[in-house]
Design an enzyme around this catalytic site. Structure first.
Site, PDB file in Angstrom:
ATOM      1  N   ASP A  71       0.812  -1.208   0.000  1.00  0.00           N
ATOM      2  CA  ASP A  71       0.000   0.000   0.000  1.00  0.00           C
ATOM      3  C   ASP A  71       0.856   1.274   0.000  1.00  0.00           C
ATOM      4  OD1 ASP A  71      -2.629   1.311   0.664  1.00  0.00           O
ATOM      5  OD2 ASP A  71      -1.450   1.902   2.413  1.00  0.00           O
ATOM      6  N   ALA A 102       3.951   1.738  -1.083  1.00  0.00           N
ATOM      7  CA  ALA A 102       4.616   1.930  -2.371  1.00  0.00           C
ATOM      8  C   ALA A 102       3.625   2.510  -3.382  1.00  0.00           C
ATOM      9  CB  ALA A 102       5.184   0.604  -2.865  1.00  0.00           C
ATOM     10  N   ASP A 150      12.125 -13.697  -1.479  1.00  0.00           N
ATOM     11  CA  ASP A 150      11.778 -14.242  -0.176  1.00  0.00           C
ATOM     12  C   ASP A 150      12.788 -13.658   0.809  1.00  0.00           C
ATOM     13  OD1 ASP A 150      11.614 -15.676   2.121  1.00  0.00           O
ATOM     14  OD2 ASP A 150      11.579 -17.652   1.161  1.00  0.00           O
ATOM     15  N   VAL A 151      12.305 -12.885   1.753  1.00  0.00           N
ATOM     16  CA  VAL A 151      13.227 -12.107   2.605  1.00  0.00           C
ATOM     17  C   VAL A 151      14.173 -12.948   3.460  1.00  0.00           C
ATOM     18  CG1 VAL A 151      11.960  -9.935   2.805  1.00  0.00           C
ATOM     19  CG2 VAL A 151      11.403 -11.805   4.346  1.00  0.00           C
ATOM     20  N   ASP A 173       9.960   9.715   9.567  1.00  0.00           N
ATOM     21  CA  ASP A 173       8.803  10.179  10.326  1.00  0.00           C
ATOM     22  C   ASP A 173       8.110  11.113   9.357  1.00  0.00           C
ATOM     23  OD1 ASP A 173       7.027  11.748  11.821  1.00  0.00           O
ATOM     24  OD2 ASP A 173       8.100  11.271  13.656  1.00  0.00           O
ATOM     25  N   HIS A 174       7.014  10.650   8.753  1.00  0.00           N
ATOM     26  CA  HIS A 174       6.511  11.425   7.609  1.00  0.00           C
ATOM     27  C   HIS A 174       6.004  12.812   8.018  1.00  0.00           C
ATOM     28  CE1 HIS A 174       2.866   9.083   8.729  1.00  0.00           C
ATOM     29  NE2 HIS A 174       2.334  10.280   8.636  1.00  0.00           N
ATOM     30  N   LYS A 181       6.309  17.175   6.222  1.00  0.00           N
ATOM     31  CA  LYS A 181       5.210  18.120   6.000  1.00  0.00           C
ATOM     32  C   LYS A 181       5.731  19.547   5.974  1.00  0.00           C
ATOM     33  CE  LYS A 181       1.747  15.142   8.026  1.00  0.00           C
ATOM     34  NZ  LYS A 181       1.194  14.703   6.743  1.00  0.00           N
ATOM     35  N   HIS A 195       5.509  11.190  16.012  1.00  0.00           N
ATOM     36  CA  HIS A 195       5.083  12.470  15.439  1.00  0.00           C
ATOM     37  C   HIS A 195       4.872  13.577  16.483  1.00  0.00           C
ATOM     38  CE1 HIS A 195       4.578   9.737  12.220  1.00  0.00           C
ATOM     39  NE2 HIS A 195       3.381   9.314  12.556  1.00  0.00           N
TER      40      HIS A 195
HETATM   41  P1  NAD Z   1       1.487  -3.834   2.885  1.00  0.00           P
HETATM   42  O1  NAD Z   1       1.054  -4.985   3.728  1.00  0.00           O
HETATM   43  O2  NAD Z   1       0.489  -3.176   2.003  1.00  0.00           O
HETATM   44  O3  NAD Z   1       2.699  -4.303   1.957  1.00  0.00           O
HETATM   45  C1  NAD Z   1       3.673  -5.200   2.386  1.00  0.00           C
HETATM   46  C2  NAD Z   1       4.634  -5.529   1.268  1.00  0.00           C
HETATM   47  O4  NAD Z   1       5.600  -6.433   1.785  1.00  0.00           O
HETATM   48  C3  NAD Z   1       4.021  -6.211   0.053  1.00  0.00           C
HETATM   49  O5  NAD Z   1       4.669  -5.726  -1.094  1.00  0.00           O
HETATM   50  C4  NAD Z   1       4.397  -7.682   0.267  1.00  0.00           C
HETATM   51  O6  NAD Z   1       4.543  -8.415  -0.927  1.00  0.00           O
HETATM   52  C5  NAD Z   1       5.728  -7.563   0.920  1.00  0.00           C
HETATM   53  N1  NAD Z   1       6.048  -8.759   1.730  1.00  0.00           N
HETATM   54  C6  NAD Z   1       5.393  -9.205   2.830  1.00  0.00           C
HETATM   55  N2  NAD Z   1       5.973 -10.336   3.276  1.00  0.00           N
HETATM   56  C7  NAD Z   1       7.023 -10.604   2.461  1.00  0.00           C
HETATM   57  C8  NAD Z   1       8.023 -11.623   2.417  1.00  0.00           C
HETATM   58  N3  NAD Z   1       8.062 -12.606   3.310  1.00  0.00           N
HETATM   59  N4  NAD Z   1       8.950 -11.559   1.434  1.00  0.00           N
HETATM   60  C9  NAD Z   1       8.936 -10.559   0.537  1.00  0.00           C
HETATM   61  N5  NAD Z   1       8.023  -9.577   0.530  1.00  0.00           N
HETATM   62  C10 NAD Z   1       7.071  -9.596   1.473  1.00  0.00           C
HETATM   63  O7  NAD Z   1       2.182  -2.782   3.878  1.00  0.00           O
HETATM   64  P2  NAD Z   1       2.279  -1.175   3.725  1.00  0.00           P
HETATM   65  O8  NAD Z   1       0.999  -0.550   4.179  1.00  0.00           O
HETATM   66  O9  NAD Z   1       2.776  -0.819   2.372  1.00  0.00           O
HETATM   67  O10 NAD Z   1       3.357  -0.785   4.839  1.00  0.00           O
HETATM   68  C11 NAD Z   1       4.749  -1.037   4.694  1.00  0.00           C
HETATM   69  C12 NAD Z   1       5.500  -0.356   5.819  1.00  0.00           C
HETATM   70  O11 NAD Z   1       5.277   1.046   5.788  1.00  0.00           O
HETATM   71  C13 NAD Z   1       5.089  -0.796   7.225  1.00  0.00           C
HETATM   72  O12 NAD Z   1       6.216  -0.755   8.046  1.00  0.00           O
HETATM   73  C14 NAD Z   1       4.106   0.272   7.641  1.00  0.00           C
HETATM   74  O13 NAD Z   1       4.019   0.401   9.056  1.00  0.00           O
HETATM   75  C15 NAD Z   1       4.746   1.486   7.019  1.00  0.00           C
HETATM   76  N6  NAD Z   1       3.822   2.600   6.772  1.00  0.00           N
HETATM   77  C16 NAD Z   1       2.793   2.471   5.872  1.00  0.00           C
HETATM   78  C17 NAD Z   1       1.973   3.556   5.616  1.00  0.00           C
HETATM   79  C18 NAD Z   1       0.853   3.481   4.610  1.00  0.00           C
HETATM   80  O14 NAD Z   1       0.275   4.522   4.326  1.00  0.00           O
HETATM   81  N7  NAD Z   1       0.549   2.326   4.057  1.00  0.00           N
HETATM   82  C19 NAD Z   1       2.180   4.772   6.289  1.00  0.00           C
HETATM   83  C20 NAD Z   1       3.237   4.880   7.192  1.00  0.00           C
HETATM   84  C21 NAD Z   1       4.063   3.783   7.421  1.00  0.00           C
END
Ligand code: NAD
Length: 489
Positions: free
Chosen positions: A8, A10, A76-77, A168-169, A173, A231
């Protein structure tokens, strides 16, 4: 390399931000390798990137050239073979795009993988580069001090502190970055910025949204860890820090750290006097009924997780002794807003009213989001008639954007990272001090279950106890809604 490239974050933030940088000619020689579990072809990944840019930015430009810089690697991480394959592609791409061995690793994945990935990046040779290597890491950075130390030790085996960019987004801002300029570039504020002239400072960061689909994560976090540790404390530090000797990363960060060092530790029974927790019950938002937190998906029916925190910070140094910094943050509140209100002390005597009516204190309001701007509340003579004073507001409005976590924030942070400017990222010392502070609050809360949850209605400004926290010091929360009137309209 973006780890978590199908996620999400990305999709909603990183790809649109990269496009904006590209559009502004800030990316010259670049390539992105998206890494995630799913198997995708480069073409499918490029189509995802295209879709994300189009849906976030609503543009119709030809994106073929931009997306041609994106590659995909299924991963695979925990498996070294994945990293070796990734290294091979990265080495080839490095030559093709003349990247001079510079590499940024962006971990946009669940935090439990951060340590493992960092260790593999080193052991499988991805960090052996001829240029720079940088690690960008998303929040949460640990869930308490002990886990943060463990994570830090893991990533420090592969990256030095100056190569680590902890996001820290809020620090991306526009108006958070502006706090420093408002303070240090104006002769009319800095001399007044202390306990002789300021009576209290209030920071509100409220959301109307509930926990949405994030119940599983939120149950282990709560508002204190999710918002206050990072924040809210970052904003306190920017408001309270001494002027840095120079605007360098090290100087600014060391002034922020000094604020954390002066922050009064609150623990045990004291927590009751300084912090209030809340959890939302049913209510209405924009006229629509919404469920209570305990009825949200993946939330325990008897959950004791807080969705709201109000607190009072005391900074025990010469500048701030005696000035409370109040913060409140929560979900399902009446307004979606982030605002700072600096309340100046009353003048010694009111000449302008015959009755008991009091003059309004001067306020400096910094609007962080969704409006971006500042408003200065003054008193001036009412037109005509007597010498009655009335409140007037001087406003400056940035041409702000209207989305929480706007891509612009990420765009600035990504650009900073590429340029090697870590000022607006969190240094380890700041993380450690803020966890040490927050851990004391959560320890007390964990041993004393709240028995009146839910204690605020969805669509309100939080529990009554949050008002009482401020009222017992003789203040009240400045309303956040009617402060917007003059800004950005
Ligand atoms: P998400 O669950 O949407 O995406 C997770 C990603 O990790 C996916 O691409 C998935 O394929 C990959 N993944 C998961 N397990 C894996 C594995 N074993 N091997 C390889 N790839 C794997 O999560 P997100 O919402 O994008 O959040 C990612 C990070 O950003 C988190 O730390 C979250 O706290 C942080 N974050 C997200 C947001 C937001 O708006 N979504 C905002 C602030 C911080």
């Amino acid at each position: 390399m973006i780890f978590g490239a199908t996620g999400d974050l990305a999709k909603r933030k990183l790809f649109p931000s990269l496009y904006r940088l590209y559009e502004k000619n800030r990316l010259h020689k670049f390539a992105v390798i998206g890494v995630a579990r799913r198997s995708l072809t480069n073409e499918e990944f490029q189509q995802n990137v295209r879709d994300s840019v189009v849906s976030s930015l609503g543009i119709k430009n030809d994106l073929d050239e931009f997306v041609s810089h994106f590659y995909y690697q299924s991963h695979d991480v925990t498996d070294s073979a994945s990293y070796v394959a990734l290294k091979n592609s990265a080495d080839q791409i490095d030559v093709r795009y003349e990247l001079e061995g510079n590499r940024i690793f962006y971990l946009a994945m669940a935090p439990e993988f951060f340590g493992t990935i960092a260790l593999h990046l080193k052991s499988d040779g991805l960090t052996d580069v001829t240029g720079y290597k940088r690690l960008v890491i998303e929040k949460p950075f640990g869930h308490d001090l002990a886990s943060a130390i463990e994570l830090n030790n893991q990533i420090r085996t592969a990256f030095s502190e100056d190569e680590i960019y902890r996001i820290d987004h809020y620090l991306g801002k526009e108006m958070v970055r502006n706090i420093e300029v408002i303070r240090f570039a104006n002769a009319i504020f800095e001399p007044l910025w202390n306990n002789r002239y300021i009576s209290n400072i209030q920071i509100t960061s409220s959301e109307t949204l509930g926990v949405e689909e994030r119940g599983r994560y939120y149950e282990t976090s709560g508002a204190l860890r999710d918002m206050v540790q990072n924040h809210m404390l970052q904003m306190v530090a920017l408001l309270a820090m001494e002027p840095p000797i120079r605007l360098t990363t090290d100087e600014i960060r060391s002034e922020k750290v000094r604020v954390f060092r002066a922050l009064r530790m609150i623990e045990g029974e004291q927590v009751k006097d300084y912090f209030v927790r809340g959890q939302y019950g049913e209510g209405t938002i924009d006229g629509n009924p919404v469920p209570k937190y305990r009825d949200e998906p993946m939330v325990n029916q008897n959950s004791n997780t807080e969705t709201f925190v109000a607190g009072k910070f005391k900074i025990d140094n010469f500048r701030w002794a005696g000035v409370p910094f109040y913060i409140r943050t929560g979900k399902r509140m009446a307004a979606k807003t982030t605002k700072i209100v600096v309340q100046f002390k009353d003048i010694p005597m009111n000449l302008y009213y015959q009755t008991e009516k009091v003059l309004n204190p001067n306020l400096l309001v910094i609007h962080i989001q969704p409006e971006e701007g500042i408003t200065l509340h003054l008193n001036a003579k009412k037109a005509g008639g007597h010498l009655d004073a009335q409140e007037v507001k001087l406003s400056f409005a940035n041409t702000g954007t209207n989305a929480m976590n706007t891509p612009e924030g990420y765009e600035k942070l990504l650009f900073d990272c590429m340029r090697g400017d870590a000022t607006n990222f969190t240094h380890w010392d700041e993380v450690a001090y803020s966890w040490a502070f927050v851990d004391k609050i959560s320890a007390y809360w964990e041993q004393t279950k709240e028995d009146n949850f839910p204690n605020y209605q969805a669509g309100s400004m939080g529990p009554k106890a949050a008002d009482e926290l401020v009222e017992k010091d003789g203040f009240f929360w400045w309303p956040v809604n009617n402060m917007d009137v003059d800004v950005c309209k």
